[in-house]
Every structure is written in structure tokens, then in C-alpha cells.
Design a protein around this motif. Structure first.
Motif, mmCIF file in Angstrom:
data_model
loop_
_atom_site.group_PDB
_atom_site.id
_atom_site.type_symbol
_atom_site.label_atom_id
_atom_site.label_comp_id
_atom_site.label_asym_id
_atom_site.label_seq_id
_atom_site.Cartn_x
_atom_site.Cartn_y
_atom_site.Cartn_z
ATOM 1 N N PRO A 176 -0.675 8.015 8.579
ATOM 2 C CA PRO A 176 -1.071 8.342 7.203
ATOM 3 C C PRO A 176 -2.132 9.447 7.172
ATOM 4 C CG PRO A 176 -1.154 5.969 7.569
ATOM 5 C CD PRO A 176 -0.933 6.615 8.906
ATOM 6 N N VAL B 20 -6.117 14.711 1.881
ATOM 7 C CA VAL B 20 -4.895 14.925 1.100
ATOM 8 C C VAL B 20 -4.888 16.298 0.427
ATOM 9 C CG1 VAL B 20 -3.596 14.148 -0.925
ATOM 10 C CG2 VAL B 20 -4.357 12.490 0.784
ATOM 11 N N SER C 216 0.838 -1.191 0.000
ATOM 12 C CA SER C 216 0.000 0.000 0.000
ATOM 13 C C SER C 216 0.874 1.242 0.000
ATOM 14 C CB SER C 216 -0.925 0.011 1.216
ATOM 15 O OG SER C 216 -0.165 0.158 2.385
ATOM 16 N N THR C 217 0.303 2.331 -0.490
ATOM 17 C CA THR C 217 1.027 3.596 -0.523
ATOM 18 C C THR C 217 0.262 4.587 0.330
ATOM 19 O OG1 THR C 217 1.808 3.142 -2.736
ATOM 20 C CG2 THR C 217 1.945 5.396 -2.007
ATOM 21 N N ASP C 218 0.883 5.039 1.404
ATOM 22 C CA ASP C 218 0.275 6.032 2.292
ATOM 23 C C ASP C 218 0.995 7.351 2.124
ATOM 24 O OD1 ASP C 218 -1.504 4.193 3.483
ATOM 25 O OD2 ASP C 218 0.054 3.545 4.881
ATOM 26 N N GLN C 219 0.253 8.436 2.292
ATOM 27 C CA GLN C 219 0.865 9.762 2.256
ATOM 28 C C GLN C 219 1.004 10.255 3.687
ATOM 29 O OE1 GLN C 219 -0.587 12.482 -0.621
ATOM 30 N NE2 GLN C 219 -0.700 10.945 -2.197
ATOM 31 N N HIS C 220 2.140 10.871 3.961
ATOM 32 C CA HIS C 220 2.458 11.379 5.280
ATOM 33 C C HIS C 220 2.880 12.833 5.172
ATOM 34 C CE1 HIS C 220 2.623 7.345 7.106
ATOM 35 N NE2 HIS C 220 3.111 6.984 5.937
ATOM 36 N N THR D 220 4.540 13.452 1.556
ATOM 37 C CA THR D 220 5.361 12.427 0.922
ATOM 38 C C THR D 220 4.608 11.105 0.896
ATOM 39 O OG1 THR D 220 6.421 11.825 3.009
ATOM 40 C CG2 THR D 220 7.522 13.497 1.684
ATOM 41 N N GLN D 221 5.014 10.260 -0.016
ATOM 42 C CA GLN D 221 4.432 8.926 -0.103
ATOM 43 C C GLN D 221 5.404 7.912 0.458
ATOM 44 O OE1 GLN D 221 3.096 8.067 -4.058
ATOM 45 N NE2 GLN D 221 1.281 9.303 -3.798
ATOM 46 N N THR E 193 5.857 3.850 0.810
ATOM 47 C CA THR E 193 5.380 2.560 0.348
ATOM 48 C C THR E 193 5.581 1.540 1.455
ATOM 49 O OG1 THR E 193 5.939 3.121 -1.905
ATOM 50 C CG2 THR E 193 5.589 0.807 -1.439
ATOM 51 N N ARG F 224 -2.017 19.137 0.975
ATOM 52 C CA ARG F 224 -1.233 19.759 -0.101
ATOM 53 C C ARG F 224 -1.304 21.278 -0.018
ATOM 54 N NH1 ARG F 224 -3.387 15.624 -4.401
ATOM 55 N NH2 ARG F 224 -1.833 13.996 -4.133
ATOM 56 N N SER G 241 -7.297 9.852 2.825
ATOM 57 C CA SER G 241 -7.468 10.295 1.434
ATOM 58 C C SER G 241 -8.386 11.508 1.339
ATOM 59 C CB SER G 241 -7.991 9.158 0.567
ATOM 60 O OG SER G 241 -9.219 8.683 1.073
#
Length: 78
Positions: free
Chosen positions: A42, A48, A2-6, A66-67, A69, A52, A45
């Protein structure tokens, strides 16, 4: 996988303006000096876009999204 944004903070650039906490109060609390207290959780969604904006609006550009993985554990079998 999975890809989480932090949210990441460049502590050498930050000057405790607190704008990031104003834009994301549920995710970025401030300490008694106005510096963000970050937890590497994380960013949901649904948040996000706001994250930004907070990064872009930081006066010293000390915040970024940042993403990260995340790989499954080595013995994980789907």
C-alpha cells in the motif's frame, strides 16, 4: 474492511523513462534496464499526493494509483 491505494504499472505501455522512480524513489526501484520493480504494498497516506503526481507525469501514462478493498477474514469477529 480497509481501502488501500496501490501503484499499478501498465507493462505494455511503459518505456522505462524512470520518471516514476525519480518522483517516488522509496516506493519504485528500477531494474538494470530502467523498468520499475513493483511490490504490491500500500502507498502510505502521506505519499498519495506524490503518487498521483507521478502517475500524471508519466510520459506514456503507464502508471496509475488504484484502490484495493481488503475484506476481513471470513471468521473475523470485530
Amino acid at each position: 474492511m480497509s481501502t488501500d491505494q496501490h501503484i499499478d504499472i501498465d507493462w505494455t505501455s511503459g518505456q522505462a523513462h524512470g520518471l516514476c522512480a525519480e518522483l517516488m524513489p522509496d516506493h519504485i526501484p528500477l531494474d538494470e534496464w530502467g523498468c520499475p520493480l513493483m511490490q504490491r504494498t500500500p502507498v502510505p497516506s502521506r505519499t498519495v499526493k506524490r503518487a498521483r503526481r507521478a502517475a500524471a507525469d508519466c510520459p506514456v501514462l503507464a502508471m496509475r494509483l488504484t484502490q484495493a478493498t481488503t475484506l476481513p477474514p471470513p471468521n473475523h469477529h470485530p
